[in-house]
Design a protein around this motif. Structure first.
Motif, PDB file in Angstrom:
ATOM      1  N   LEU A  11       0.776  -1.207   0.080  1.00 61.86           N
ATOM      2  CA  LEU A  11      -0.075   0.004  -0.066  1.00 61.86           C
ATOM      3  C   LEU A  11       0.683   1.122   0.050  1.00 61.86           C
ATOM      4  CD1 LEU A  11      -3.071  -0.877   2.368  1.00 61.86           C
ATOM      5  CD2 LEU A  11      -3.032  -0.920  -0.077  1.00 61.86           C
ATOM      6  N   THR A  12       2.109   1.071   0.524  1.00 60.58           N
ATOM      7  CA  THR A  12       2.691   2.467   0.637  1.00 60.58           C
ATOM      8  C   THR A  12       3.439   2.721  -0.721  1.00 60.58           C
ATOM      9  OG1 THR A  12       3.442   1.917   2.946  1.00 60.58           O
ATOM     10  CG2 THR A  12       4.918   3.368   1.459  1.00 60.58           C
ATOM     11  N   VAL A  13       3.896   1.539  -1.388  1.00 60.92           N
ATOM     12  CA  VAL A  13       4.342   1.742  -2.489  1.00 60.92           C
ATOM     13  C   VAL A  13       3.340   2.214  -3.654  1.00 60.92           C
ATOM     14  CG1 VAL A  13       5.134   0.446  -4.748  1.00 60.92           C
ATOM     15  CG2 VAL A  13       5.983  -0.061  -2.558  1.00 60.92           C
ATOM     16  N   LEU A  14       1.943   1.696  -3.577  1.00 58.80           N
ATOM     17  CA  LEU A  14       0.856   2.190  -4.239  1.00 58.80           C
ATOM     18  C   LEU A  14       0.475   3.751  -3.929  1.00 58.80           C
ATOM     19  CD1 LEU A  14      -1.367   1.438  -6.347  1.00 58.80           C
ATOM     20  CD2 LEU A  14      -2.639   0.933  -4.584  1.00 58.80           C
ATOM     21  N   SER A  15       0.728   4.044  -2.731  1.00 59.83           N
ATOM     22  CA  SER A  15       0.371   5.481  -2.420  1.00 59.83           C
ATOM     23  C   SER A  15       1.359   6.565  -3.064  1.00 59.83           C
ATOM     24  CB  SER A  15       0.597   5.376  -0.899  1.00 59.83           C
ATOM     25  OG  SER A  15       0.245   6.999  -0.412  1.00 59.83           O
ATOM     26  N   ASN A  76       6.664   9.629 -17.750  1.00 64.33           N
ATOM     27  CA  ASN A  76       6.254   9.114 -19.152  1.00 64.33           C
ATOM     28  C   ASN A  76       5.024   8.157 -18.808  1.00 64.33           C
ATOM     29  OD1 ASN A  76       6.465   6.434 -21.163  1.00 64.33           O
ATOM     30  ND2 ASN A  76       7.360   8.143 -22.185  1.00 64.33           N
ATOM     31  N   GLU A  77       3.790   8.003 -19.717  1.00 67.49           N
ATOM     32  CA  GLU A  77       2.805   7.107 -19.178  1.00 67.49           C
ATOM     33  C   GLU A  77       3.199   5.672 -19.134  1.00 67.49           C
ATOM     34  OE1 GLU A  77      -1.659   6.818 -20.812  1.00 67.49           O
ATOM     35  OE2 GLU A  77      -0.333   6.371 -22.217  1.00 67.49           O
ATOM     36  N   ASN A  78       4.161   5.281 -20.074  1.00 68.60           N
ATOM     37  CA  ASN A  78       4.629   3.792 -20.004  1.00 68.60           C
ATOM     38  C   ASN A  78       4.910   3.406 -18.748  1.00 68.60           C
ATOM     39  OD1 ASN A  78       3.423   3.274 -22.574  1.00 68.60           O
ATOM     40  ND2 ASN A  78       5.316   3.746 -23.471  1.00 68.60           N
ATOM     41  N   ASP A  79       6.001   4.319 -18.231  1.00 64.78           N
ATOM     42  CA  ASP A  79       6.583   4.133 -16.859  1.00 64.78           C
ATOM     43  C   ASP A  79       5.573   3.964 -15.921  1.00 64.78           C
ATOM     44  OD1 ASP A  79       8.993   4.137 -18.248  1.00 64.78           O
ATOM     45  OD2 ASP A  79       9.378   6.443 -17.756  1.00 64.78           O
ATOM     46  N   VAL A  80       4.608   4.906 -15.866  1.00 63.12           N
ATOM     47  CA  VAL A  80       3.638   4.922 -14.880  1.00 63.12           C
ATOM     48  C   VAL A  80       2.890   3.482 -14.791  1.00 63.12           C
ATOM     49  CG1 VAL A  80       1.304   5.844 -13.930  1.00 63.12           C
ATOM     50  CG2 VAL A  80       3.370   7.314 -14.841  1.00 63.12           C
ATOM     51  N   VAL A  81       2.447   3.002 -16.025  1.00 60.12           N
ATOM     52  CA  VAL A  81       1.711   1.921 -16.332  1.00 60.12           C
ATOM     53  C   VAL A  81       2.607   0.455 -15.852  1.00 60.12           C
ATOM     54  CG1 VAL A  81       0.784   0.397 -17.662  1.00 60.12           C
ATOM     55  CG2 VAL A  81       0.152   2.819 -17.902  1.00 60.12           C
ATOM     56  N   GLN A  82       3.919   0.576 -16.261  1.00 65.27           N
ATOM     57  CA  GLN A  82       4.667  -0.419 -15.824  1.00 65.27           C
ATOM     58  C   GLN A  82       5.136  -0.556 -14.268  1.00 65.27           C
ATOM     59  OE1 GLN A  82       5.922  -2.933 -17.866  1.00 65.27           O
ATOM     60  NE2 GLN A  82       4.518  -1.839 -19.693  1.00 65.27           N
ATOM     61  N   ILE A  83       5.253   0.730 -13.707  1.00 68.20           N
ATOM     62  CA  ILE A  83       5.498   0.728 -12.367  1.00 68.20           C
ATOM     63  C   ILE A  83       4.110   0.022 -11.544  1.00 68.20           C
ATOM     64  CG2 ILE A  83       5.794   2.032 -10.316  1.00 68.20           C
ATOM     65  CD1 ILE A  83       7.489   3.712 -12.072  1.00 68.20           C
ATOM     66  N   LEU A  84       2.935   0.465 -12.219  1.00 74.27           N
ATOM     67  CA  LEU A  84       1.755  -0.067 -11.487  1.00 74.27           C
ATOM     68  C   LEU A  84       1.758  -1.455 -11.549  1.00 74.27           C
ATOM     69  CD1 LEU A  84      -1.181   2.445 -12.276  1.00 74.27           C
ATOM     70  CD2 LEU A  84      -0.368   1.851 -10.051  1.00 74.27           C
ATOM     71  N   ASN A  85       2.001  -1.972 -12.678  1.00 75.24           N
ATOM     72  CA  ASN A  85       2.076  -3.418 -12.896  1.00 75.24           C
ATOM     73  C   ASN A  85       2.837  -4.169 -12.152  1.00 75.24           C
ATOM     74  OD1 ASN A  85      -0.115  -3.109 -14.972  1.00 75.24           O
ATOM     75  ND2 ASN A  85       1.650  -3.172 -16.621  1.00 75.24           N
ATOM     76  N   GLN A  86       3.803  -3.621 -11.579  1.00 71.03           N
ATOM     77  CA  GLN A  86       4.608  -4.488 -10.244  1.00 71.03           C
ATOM     78  C   GLN A  86       4.142  -4.634  -9.024  1.00 71.03           C
ATOM     79  OE1 GLN A  86       8.833  -3.273 -10.786  1.00 71.03           O
ATOM     80  NE2 GLN A  86       8.402  -2.143 -12.632  1.00 71.03           N
ATOM     81  N   VAL A  87       2.903  -3.813  -8.723  1.00 70.37           N
ATOM     82  CA  VAL A  87       2.175  -3.812  -7.566  1.00 70.37           C
ATOM     83  C   VAL A  87       1.568  -5.180  -7.598  1.00 70.37           C
ATOM     84  CG1 VAL A  87       0.556  -2.958  -5.788  1.00 70.37           C
ATOM     85  CG2 VAL A  87       1.915  -1.256  -7.148  1.00 70.37           C
ATOM     86  N   PRO A  88       1.830  -6.097  -6.398  1.00 72.86           N
ATOM     87  CA  PRO A  88       1.219  -7.387  -6.327  1.00 72.86           C
ATOM     88  C   PRO A  88      -0.127  -7.499  -5.986  1.00 72.86           C
ATOM     89  CG  PRO A  88       2.628  -7.110  -4.357  1.00 72.86           C
ATOM     90  CD  PRO A  88       2.777  -5.755  -5.347  1.00 72.86           C
ATOM     91  N   PHE A  89      -1.193  -7.032  -6.892  1.00 70.57           N
ATOM     92  CA  PHE A  89      -2.452  -7.023  -6.627  1.00 70.57           C
ATOM     93  C   PHE A  89      -2.996  -8.259  -6.352  1.00 70.57           C
ATOM     94  CE2 PHE A  89      -2.130  -2.816  -8.530  1.00 70.57           C
ATOM     95  CZ  PHE A  89      -2.800  -2.052  -7.534  1.00 70.57           C
ATOM     96  N   LYS A  90      -2.622  -9.434  -7.179  1.00 69.75           N
ATOM     97  CA  LYS A  90      -3.063 -10.842  -7.035  1.00 69.75           C
ATOM     98  C   LYS A  90      -2.955 -11.176  -5.538  1.00 69.75           C
ATOM     99  CE  LYS A  90      -2.393 -15.372  -8.703  1.00 69.75           C
ATOM    100  NZ  LYS A  90      -1.748 -16.178  -9.618  1.00 69.75           N
ATOM    101  N   LYS A 149      -6.967   4.525 -17.365  1.00 69.72           N
ATOM    102  CA  LYS A 149      -7.946   3.271 -17.830  1.00 69.72           C
ATOM    103  C   LYS A 149      -7.455   2.227 -16.912  1.00 69.72           C
ATOM    104  CE  LYS A 149      -9.474   4.593 -22.252  1.00 69.72           C
ATOM    105  NZ  LYS A 149      -9.650   3.993 -23.839  1.00 69.72           N
ATOM    106  N   ARG A 150      -6.085   2.208 -16.632  1.00 69.64           N
ATOM    107  CA  ARG A 150      -5.425   1.041 -15.835  1.00 69.64           C
ATOM    108  C   ARG A 150      -5.834   1.185 -14.371  1.00 69.64           C
ATOM    109  NH1 ARG A 150      -3.994  -3.820 -14.909  1.00 69.64           N
ATOM    110  NH2 ARG A 150      -2.359  -4.185 -13.519  1.00 69.64           N
ATOM    111  N   ILE A 151      -5.910   2.478 -13.897  1.00 74.18           N
ATOM    112  CA  ILE A 151      -6.403   2.664 -12.510  1.00 74.18           C
ATOM    113  C   ILE A 151      -7.697   2.369 -12.306  1.00 74.18           C
ATOM    114  CG2 ILE A 151      -6.669   4.414 -10.769  1.00 74.18           C
ATOM    115  CD1 ILE A 151      -4.305   6.028 -11.872  1.00 74.18           C
ATOM    116  N   CYS A 152      -8.498   2.680 -13.427  1.00 77.41           N
ATOM    117  CA  CYS A 152     -10.192   2.605 -13.197  1.00 77.41           C
ATOM    118  C   CYS A 152     -10.150   1.043 -13.426  1.00 77.41           C
ATOM    119  CB  CYS A 152     -10.836   3.142 -14.336  1.00 77.41           C
ATOM    120  SG  CYS A 152     -11.045   4.560 -14.254  1.00 77.41           S
ATOM    121  N   ARG A 153      -9.342   0.056 -14.154  1.00 77.37           N
ATOM    122  CA  ARG A 153      -9.527  -1.254 -14.253  1.00 77.37           C
ATOM    123  C   ARG A 153      -9.146  -1.708 -12.865  1.00 77.37           C
ATOM    124  NH1 ARG A 153      -6.516  -1.599 -18.372  1.00 77.37           N
ATOM    125  NH2 ARG A 153      -8.046  -1.287 -19.863  1.00 77.37           N
ATOM    126  N   LEU A 154      -8.301  -1.393 -12.273  1.00 77.40           N
ATOM    127  CA  LEU A 154      -7.950  -1.832 -10.730  1.00 77.40           C
ATOM    128  C   LEU A 154      -9.065  -1.664  -9.937  1.00 77.40           C
ATOM    129  CD1 LEU A 154      -4.090  -0.728 -10.720  1.00 77.40           C
ATOM    130  CD2 LEU A 154      -4.962  -3.321 -10.790  1.00 77.40           C
TER     131      LEU A 154
END
Length: 288
Positions: A11-15, A76-90, A149-154
């Motif tokens: 959660l700290t990383v996501l914040s 950069n948008e791709n950087d933001v999305v790639q960093i978000l993808n590393q958060v272990p939501f599963k 869209k990635r945030i809304c999908r989460l």
């Protein structure tokens, strides 16, 4: 259930990702000349404007969407999305839903969740929605359409997981109500949890609606409404008509929101004043 350091760390990383970086321009000021070479062009024979090589993003009205002088400091948008993808939501949802992995398979048992556990789950999900809302505000520029869209999908997945768990919990306890010696207490617990779920769902709708990009609103059509109480659905419909303005809800009647019946909310939706507000809201809406 929720008190463990890996969850706190996630959660700290996501914040950190979703909150705006304070004083980022000041910290990176020494990179500005490198990022905008046109501002230090030494060619004296150039007659073009020194910012001609900076792309300007405009909105549907042809007006500047962003300040070109500040683009160099944006992520950069791709950087933001790639960093978000590393958060272990599963793993996050496996933990909060008490899903255990045994012999390579996942074991889910809704009976492991108590009334108190569900209250903690709703509190956790509410905090998650607050982070998503902050992220939608942080990355509200047109260049971050994919990140939005990635945030809304989460957010959609969060609501779906909580809803599925809530439906399973309801099915289990409604079946056992007839065999319970404390039926009135069990019904009271379920009713209190339904109120909490309704409020959580309303916050999810408000979070999506809060995005300045109407492209995020498509997710309003795919989040699950099946477990929301009828009165709460009418309230959400009404608030969507008036642009999710809380002050309009509070001034419609002297009664508290919780005292309104399904028919009273339905009457508010079909009222001439509500339709007028809805018309004005549509007329003033930006075409983005």
């Amino acid at each position: 259930m929720l008190g463990c350091w890996p969850l706190d760390h996630a959660l700290t990383v996501l914040s950190t990702i979703l909150n705006p970086v304070k004083a980022r321009e000041d910290f990176l000021h020494h990179l500005k000349e490198t990022a905008l070479p046109s501002q230090v062009d030494e060619d004296k024979n150039l007659s073009e404007d020194k910012n001609d090589n900076v792309w300007v993003v405009v909105d549907s009205s042809g007006e500047d969407e962003e300040d070109p002088a500040q683009l160099w400091a944006r992520f950069n948008e791709n950087d933001v999305v790639q960093i978000l993808n590393q958060v272990p939501f599963k793993e996050i949802f496996q933990h909060i839903l008490l899903i255990k992995e045994e012999d390579g398979s996942l074991n889910y048992d809704v009976s492991c969740t108590s009334h108190q556990g569900f209250m903690k789950l709703f509190a956790f999900a509410t905090h998650l929605l607050q982070l998503f809302r902050t992220g939608l505000a942080t990355y509200s520029q047109v260049r971050y359409r994919g990140a939005t869209k990635r945030i809304c999908r989460l957010l959609r997945h969060t609501v779906e997981y909580i809803t599925d768990h809530w439906q399973s919990f309801l099915s289990l306890h409604q079946y056992s109500l007839s065999h319970s010696t404390a039926m009135s207490q069990a019904v009271a617990h379920l009713e209190s949890l339904q109120v909490e779920y309704d409020q959580l769902f309303e916050k999810a709708v408000e979070t999506i609606f809060s995005s300045p990009r109407s492209g995020a609103w498509q997710f309003l059509a795919v989040i699950p409404y099946s477990s929301v109480s009828l009165s709460q659905l009418w309230k959400i419909v009404y608030k969507l008509h008036i642009g999710m303005r809380d002050e309009s809800v509070s001034t419609t009647s002297k009664e508290s929101e919780g005292d309104k019946s399904n028919q009273e909310w339905a009457d508010l939706v079909t009222h001439a004043d509500t339709r007028g507000q809805f018309h004005d809201y549509l007329v003033n809406m930006e075409e983005n």
